[in-house]
Design an enzyme around this catalytic site. Structure first.
Site, PDB file in Angstrom:
ATOM      1  N   GLY A 180       0.815  -1.211   0.000  1.00  0.00           N
ATOM      2  CA  GLY A 180       0.000   0.000   0.000  1.00  0.00           C
ATOM      3  C   GLY A 180       0.849   1.262   0.000  1.00  0.00           C
TER       4      GLY A 180
ATOM      5  N   GLY B   4      -0.345   4.464   0.260  1.00  0.00           N
ATOM      6  CA  GLY B   4      -1.038   5.638   0.807  1.00  0.00           C
ATOM      7  C   GLY B   4      -0.157   6.335   1.830  1.00  0.00           C
ATOM      8  N   PHE B   5      -0.764   7.109   2.717  1.00  0.00           N
ATOM      9  CA  PHE B   5       0.041   7.851   3.689  1.00  0.00           C
ATOM     10  C   PHE B   5       0.839   6.914   4.604  1.00  0.00           C
ATOM     11  CE2 PHE B   5      -2.909  11.205   2.461  1.00  0.00           C
ATOM     12  CZ  PHE B   5      -2.045  12.273   2.349  1.00  0.00           C
ATOM     13  N   GLY B   6       0.197   5.838   5.102  1.00  0.00           N
ATOM     14  CA  GLY B   6       0.879   4.916   6.007  1.00  0.00           C
ATOM     15  C   GLY B   6       2.076   4.247   5.342  1.00  0.00           C
TER      16      GLY B   6
ATOM     17  N   GLU C 149     -17.129  19.469   2.970  1.00  0.00           N
ATOM     18  CA  GLU C 149     -16.318  20.063   1.910  1.00  0.00           C
ATOM     19  C   GLU C 149     -17.014  19.960   0.556  1.00  0.00           C
ATOM     20  OE1 GLU C 149     -12.151  19.417   4.354  1.00  0.00           O
ATOM     21  OE2 GLU C 149     -12.746  17.943   2.855  1.00  0.00           O
TER      22      GLU C 149
ATOM     23  N   ASP D 282      -5.604   3.416   7.856  1.00  0.00           N
ATOM     24  CA  ASP D 282      -7.049   3.163   7.991  1.00  0.00           C
ATOM     25  C   ASP D 282      -7.389   1.699   8.239  1.00  0.00           C
ATOM     26  OD1 ASP D 282      -7.228   5.810   7.433  1.00  0.00           O
ATOM     27  OD2 ASP D 282      -8.469   5.624   5.642  1.00  0.00           O
TER      28      ASP D 282
ATOM     29  N   ALA E 177      -5.238  11.102   7.519  1.00  0.00           N
ATOM     30  CA  ALA E 177      -3.866  11.068   7.018  1.00  0.00           C
ATOM     31  C   ALA E 177      -2.810  11.205   8.132  1.00  0.00           C
ATOM     32  CB  ALA E 177      -3.689  12.142   5.949  1.00  0.00           C
TER      33      ALA E 177
END
Lengths: 453, 453
Positions: free
Chosen positions: B17, B19-21, B176, B313, B329
């Protein structure tokens, strides 16, 4: 024949197509005492000359697209209709849009062209062309996926096929694609992979005639070929493509037949007119040329229908030097503006002399700091041609709303040598990573890869 | 249990993955004496917090995406693998990627979450969520298509449904989206249409709890609701969605049941963990929570497998105050960096105290010049909160390669009030214009539209 130009206002002008021809006609009519309806299937105008930069990861689709409504929002006499034209009735003076009849007094048809495989439509699957935003995103997906697949491929023959890019057609689009892929492989991606050496990438540009960029002066074709070779592109002229299938391109060079194994084949070879040409021909008896373009009168109208005009890539205008004008943006733009002016003149009881294309030159960019420019009286190559290309394109973009972003993106890429927009996206992007399951993969013993590198 | 952390180098770290992690773990390991393999299905890292700006036409997908290879090109110990993880074998210490076994000494799983319809998966067709670039482009297509359809619709009831936008879920994403659509309808598109008045657009934000933005302090929820109302958004709290079908949202408010006719329903209500949680649970006996997240140890490892970590997540970490950390995040980023540090410490024979999340605050932007910021010790709203939001997001973007472009885009939009990236694209974009043929169109007598405007 129906002519209602001297009717009471509002005179209804319907424009089909929001490309260069249609949009510039609409813009030129912004202050005229007419109602304008611009019909397009898409909600944006596409700056097609820069589409190759989307395909090669420099720009995003939105960077070269302008929402039609936003471009025309200040033209209060103009409405934009998002829809698809099913039919045209020149007797009733109506255009049928998704079943709805839109009446017109004057009709401008500017639906452009799409790519053509010269009757070999099954080649499209293996060798996509470049006309729409979706085409560009698909091309981008294939190009960047090829490097990813090569990185994961242990069989050297298959890896070589993943790292072989074949571009069919040596016109401006083919040259620009070849140059951009060369810069990708040899500069941008150089540090990004661990197993493959992207400098082993082979980029072949195939052209049937004896030189690339046939619309340019011969010395510029030679200069372009030299620049491409310096970038690492293998240019093969007098080369006919006789077959494309299963990731193999079969070429013919004189009496020699050869096969090239390539997983990424890009089509930049031919265009044909959009189907609207046929619709017009059926209803008006207009003559079409071999590419499906409508042969127009000296004032861009259809013979016998002086309130129906055809402009841009769909038109075959050959009243200037006997040869049809090329399918490029400046021709479409000038034709659109001419027709707008003619409509205004007619409303005042006047007319205009025949359309005359003012050719300002041909440009093609090859890579960073190098391009060719043919203005007729002056021919540029190398850095100054590149600078000229840049200024001209920025000038054209200024007319819409995109200039700032594109200039920044270019400056950024120029400084960093990076390309930010290299996303592998779309419906096939997830399955696409399952390289092993690719059903169209060739069997390696079928390959006779004899093109010299 | 397999622990080979004290083996000879190179110690193999596999991260699933980007993503941020996963990405921050990889970045933090760039100088460690380990080999890192980062596996992702996509070739880019996505800055998900700004995805709503793609969905509403402000930014292009590439503006919030960074090619993983380019971000990690300087980490010479790191390779990126584009592929999809089929299985994990904790006994043999291998990850299966498209059939290929990749060995690891330490495994970090960071595959994130996707949207959840609380068991009502058939709602997805009518109310798409926002997790991927494709989701955002689809949402953008629906939003801009709705205005186009309204412009072409003559039936006032149907037109009203096209101009009604329902956003389910009053968390940051819902807020948003609602704020951005309000600015679109009431500012950006104001001059663009000729038949509809976009100020008649209704934007409903539905939240089940008694206030929007539940993670924020109550006074900020109130401030946000007030700002949204000033923008023109209809905020409905204590409102449960009981059904979504055929462009009708059924809501329950106390004992009242009502139907809202809307052609554009957007889902911002719930997430569930990615399927990798289940795979891990099967092989390691790890416990999952109701959302499918893996319940992790205080050091983010899986119980009994101290060389398998779960971050972001996908992880349920509740060793700080008993409640699981939120799926945002900053949590993922800090978790990834913690695990990277722990791996380095272990290689030197040390360890680390348990993971501790350093909560720096919650932010949500509502519209131009207005946001809410909850830093615990200080609470901001309005212009200063908006400025703070801007600075924080620019700071985060700086770590990749996108800051310049995004800042320019924002500045441009701020000055011109325009949104350039409002393309209707994708597979359905052409058929989509055939509004008349829409098979899911409701019959107008079915509508009991009782929500007050």
């Amino acid at each position: 024949m129906a002519n209602s130009l001297d009717n009471n206002p509002p005179h209804e002008v319907v424009i089909v197509g929001g490309g260069f021809g249609g949009l510039y006609a609409a813009k030129a009519l912004a202050k005229a005492p007419v109602n304008v309806t611009l019909i397009d299937k898409r909600n944006f105008h596409l700056f097609q000359p820069l589409l190759y930069q989307v395909a090669t990861g420099t720009l995003s689709p939105a960077d070269i697209s302008s929402p039609l409504r936003s471009v025309l929002s200040k033209s209060k006499n103009t409405q934009v209709l998002l829809g698809s034209v099913d039919d045209i009735d020149p007797q009733a003076q109506k255009v049928l849009v998704d079943g709805e009849a839109i009446p017109y007094d004057t009709l401008i048809v500017a639906t452009g062209a799409k790519h053509s495989y010269f009757g070999k439509d099954d080649w499209e699957e293996f060798a996509p062309g470049l006309k729409t935003v979706e085409d560009a995103v698909e091309m981008r997906r294939r190009i960047f996926k090829a490097f990813e697949a090569a990185e994961r491929e242990s069989d050297p023959v298959k890896r070589r096929a993943w790292l072989t890019f074949v571009i069919v057609g040596g016109g401006p689009t083919g040259v620009e694609l070849a140059g951009a892929i060369a810069e990708l492989a040899y500069k941008t991606l150089k540090e990004d992979f661990r197993k493959i050496d992207t400098s082993e990438t082979r980029i072949l540009l195939l052209e049937g005639l004896d030189r690339i960029l046939p619309p340019f002066a011969p010395e510029l074709s030679q200069a372009a070929e030299k620049s491409l070779k310096e970038l690492g592109v293998i240019v093969q002229t007098k080369t006919l493509v006789t077959n494309i299938e299963n990731d193999i391109v079969t070429i013919k060079q004189g009496d020699d037949k050869r096969e090239i194994a390539s997983k990424t084949i890009l089509w930049a070879a031919g265009v044909k007119a959009s189907p609207m040409g046929k619709v017009l021909a059926e209803h008006t008896g207009a003559e079409l040329d071999r590419a499906g373009r409508v042969i127009v009168e000296p004032n861009l109208s259809i013979k016998g229908y002086d309130n129906i005009f055809v402009v841009g890539d769909l038109a075959n205008f050959s009243h200037q030097d006997g040869k049809p004008l090329p399918g490029v943006a400046p021709v479409a733009k000038q034709e659109g503006e001419y027709v707008a002016q003619l409509i205004e003149q007619r409303l005042q009881g006047h007319t205009l002399p025949q359309f005359n294309y003012n050719h300002q030159g041909s440009l093609a960019i090859i890579g960073q700091n190098t391009a060719v420019v043919d203005l007729g009286f002056i021919k540029l190559r190398g850095f100054f041609a590149w600078l000229f290309w840049l200024i001209v394109h920025i000038y054209f973009l200024i007319e819409f709303d995109n200039k700032l972003i594109v200039i920044i993106q270019w400056a950024w890429n120029y400084i960093t040598q990076n390309r930010r927009a290299r996303l592998i996206t779309g419906a096939e992007s997830l399955i696409a990573t399952k390289f092993g399951d690719n059903p169209t993969y060739y069997s390696s013993d079928k390959i006779r890869d004899t093109v010299n590198v």
